[in-house]
Design a protein around this motif. Structure first.
Motif, mmCIF file in Angstrom:
data_model
loop_
_atom_site.group_PDB
_atom_site.id
_atom_site.type_symbol
_atom_site.label_atom_id
_atom_site.label_comp_id
_atom_site.label_asym_id
_atom_site.label_seq_id
_atom_site.Cartn_x
_atom_site.Cartn_y
_atom_site.Cartn_z
ATOM 1 N N LYS A 121 34.506 66.519 20.658
ATOM 2 C CA LYS A 121 33.618 66.761 19.518
ATOM 3 C C LYS A 121 32.230 67.073 20.052
ATOM 4 O O LYS A 121 31.692 66.321 20.869
ATOM 5 C CB LYS A 121 33.571 65.538 18.608
ATOM 6 N N THR A 123 28.286 67.698 19.035
ATOM 7 C CA THR A 123 27.269 67.514 17.998
ATOM 8 C C THR A 123 26.031 68.309 18.392
ATOM 9 O O THR A 123 25.489 68.127 19.480
ATOM 10 C CB THR A 123 26.891 66.027 17.849
ATOM 11 N N SER A 127 17.080 69.092 16.103
ATOM 12 C CA SER A 127 16.536 68.379 14.945
ATOM 13 C C SER A 127 15.064 68.068 15.146
ATOM 14 O O SER A 127 14.582 67.947 16.265
ATOM 15 C CB SER A 127 17.319 67.089 14.686
ATOM 16 N N SER A 156 18.167 65.922 10.510
ATOM 17 C CA SER A 156 19.411 66.649 10.744
ATOM 18 C C SER A 156 20.565 65.792 10.245
ATOM 19 O O SER A 156 20.781 64.687 10.749
ATOM 20 C CB SER A 156 19.592 66.954 12.232
ATOM 21 N N GLN A 157 21.305 66.301 9.297
ATOM 22 C CA GLN A 157 22.430 65.545 8.757
ATOM 23 C C GLN A 157 23.526 65.383 9.798
ATOM 24 O O GLN A 157 24.174 64.339 9.874
ATOM 25 C CB GLN A 157 22.984 66.228 7.498
ATOM 26 N N GLU A 158 23.728 66.402 10.641
ATOM 27 C CA GLU A 158 24.754 66.321 11.685
ATOM 28 C C GLU A 158 24.446 65.203 12.681
ATOM 29 O O GLU A 158 25.331 64.426 13.058
ATOM 30 C CB GLU A 158 24.882 67.666 12.411
ATOM 31 N N ALA A 160 22.442 62.601 12.059
ATOM 32 C CA ALA A 160 22.500 61.344 11.304
ATOM 33 C C ALA A 160 23.942 60.877 11.128
ATOM 34 O O ALA A 160 24.214 59.674 11.166
ATOM 35 C CB ALA A 160 21.826 61.508 9.949
ATOM 36 N N ASN A 161 24.877 61.805 10.948
ATOM 37 C CA ASN A 161 26.287 61.430 10.802
ATOM 38 C C ASN A 161 26.852 60.831 12.087
ATOM 39 O O ASN A 161 27.672 59.916 12.045
ATOM 40 C CB ASN A 161 27.127 62.637 10.390
ATOM 41 N N GLU A 162 26.423 61.342 13.249
ATOM 42 C CA GLU A 162 26.923 60.844 14.534
ATOM 43 C C GLU A 162 26.186 59.577 14.983
ATOM 44 O O GLU A 162 26.785 58.676 15.560
ATOM 45 C CB GLU A 162 26.787 61.926 15.607
ATOM 46 N N SER A 164 22.215 58.090 13.670
ATOM 47 C CA SER A 164 21.477 57.490 12.566
ATOM 48 C C SER A 164 20.321 58.422 12.226
ATOM 49 O O SER A 164 19.898 59.219 13.058
ATOM 50 C CB SER A 164 20.930 56.123 12.988
ATOM 51 N N ALA A 165 19.797 58.318 11.015
ATOM 52 C CA ALA A 165 18.626 59.116 10.642
ATOM 53 C C ALA A 165 17.349 58.513 11.215
ATOM 54 O O ALA A 165 16.345 59.193 11.362
ATOM 55 C CB ALA A 165 18.521 59.221 9.127
#
Length: 178
Positions: A121, A123, A127, A156-158, A160-162, A164-165
């Motif tokens: 994966k 990422t 950001s 960056s939502q990507e 944050a998904n992996e 954290s924000a």
């Protein structure tokens, strides 16, 4: 050769009072966050241009940057660089050491690769972040050093998904004022 070494040591000892005085009005500072270099392998180089006695503009380059304190073990790999710009306010202290606070903007670019169960994966770490740094800086004979901590919010939502924000980092800078 011995005479040359003794002459060099004597020259240093004669000039020691001049070296120990330090700068009264430094124009700039270069620094390295050596703790993150040792523990994470992340090289964080910085430069500050003093605009007054208690304010400066800073820029930093973070090579092999990490998100917070995530490491690259177990088939995980960071290939990330970031640039940071800050405006630094110094207060509560004297010429030997001061507290500082710095709002900053950071842009991180690169990628993070993770392999789990033979599935890779990637990422995209591109950001922007805004945040605040706080710390203390001691000054001794033109050398500046001290601890700091920062907290920032990424956009960056990507990422944050992996991860954290919100990102927390800390370290210990060692620098030279000139």
């Amino acid at each position: 050769m011995k005479n040359l070494v003794f002459a060099f040591i004597g020259l240093i000892l004669l000039n020691a009072p001049a070296f120990s005085q330090g700068l009264q009005d430094p124009k700039g500072e270069v620094r390295l966050n050596f703790l993150n270099t040792i523990f994470l392998g992340s090289v964080e180089l910085g430069y500050e241009k003093f605009v007054s006695n208690d304010q400066s503009i800073g820029v930093e380059l973070h090579l092999n940057d990490r998100f917070g304190y995530s490491s690259g073990k177990d088939d995980r790999d960071f290939s990330v660089t970031s640039a940071l710009a800050s405006y630094n306010f110094y207060f509560a202290g004297d010429e030997n050491g001061r507290v500082y606070v710095s709002p900053f903007f950071k842009y991180r670019f690169g990628e993070y690769v993770k392999t789990v169960d033979n599935i890779t994966k990637v990422t995209n770490m591109n950001s922007a972040y805004i945040g605040l740094i706080g710390g203390y800086r001691w000054n001794f004979n033109n050398f500046a050093f001290g601890p700091f901590a920062s907290i920032s919010r990424g956009f960056s939502q990507e990422v944050a998904n992996e991860f954290s924000a919100v990102e927390f980092k800390a370290g210990f800078n060692v620098g030279y004022r000139f």
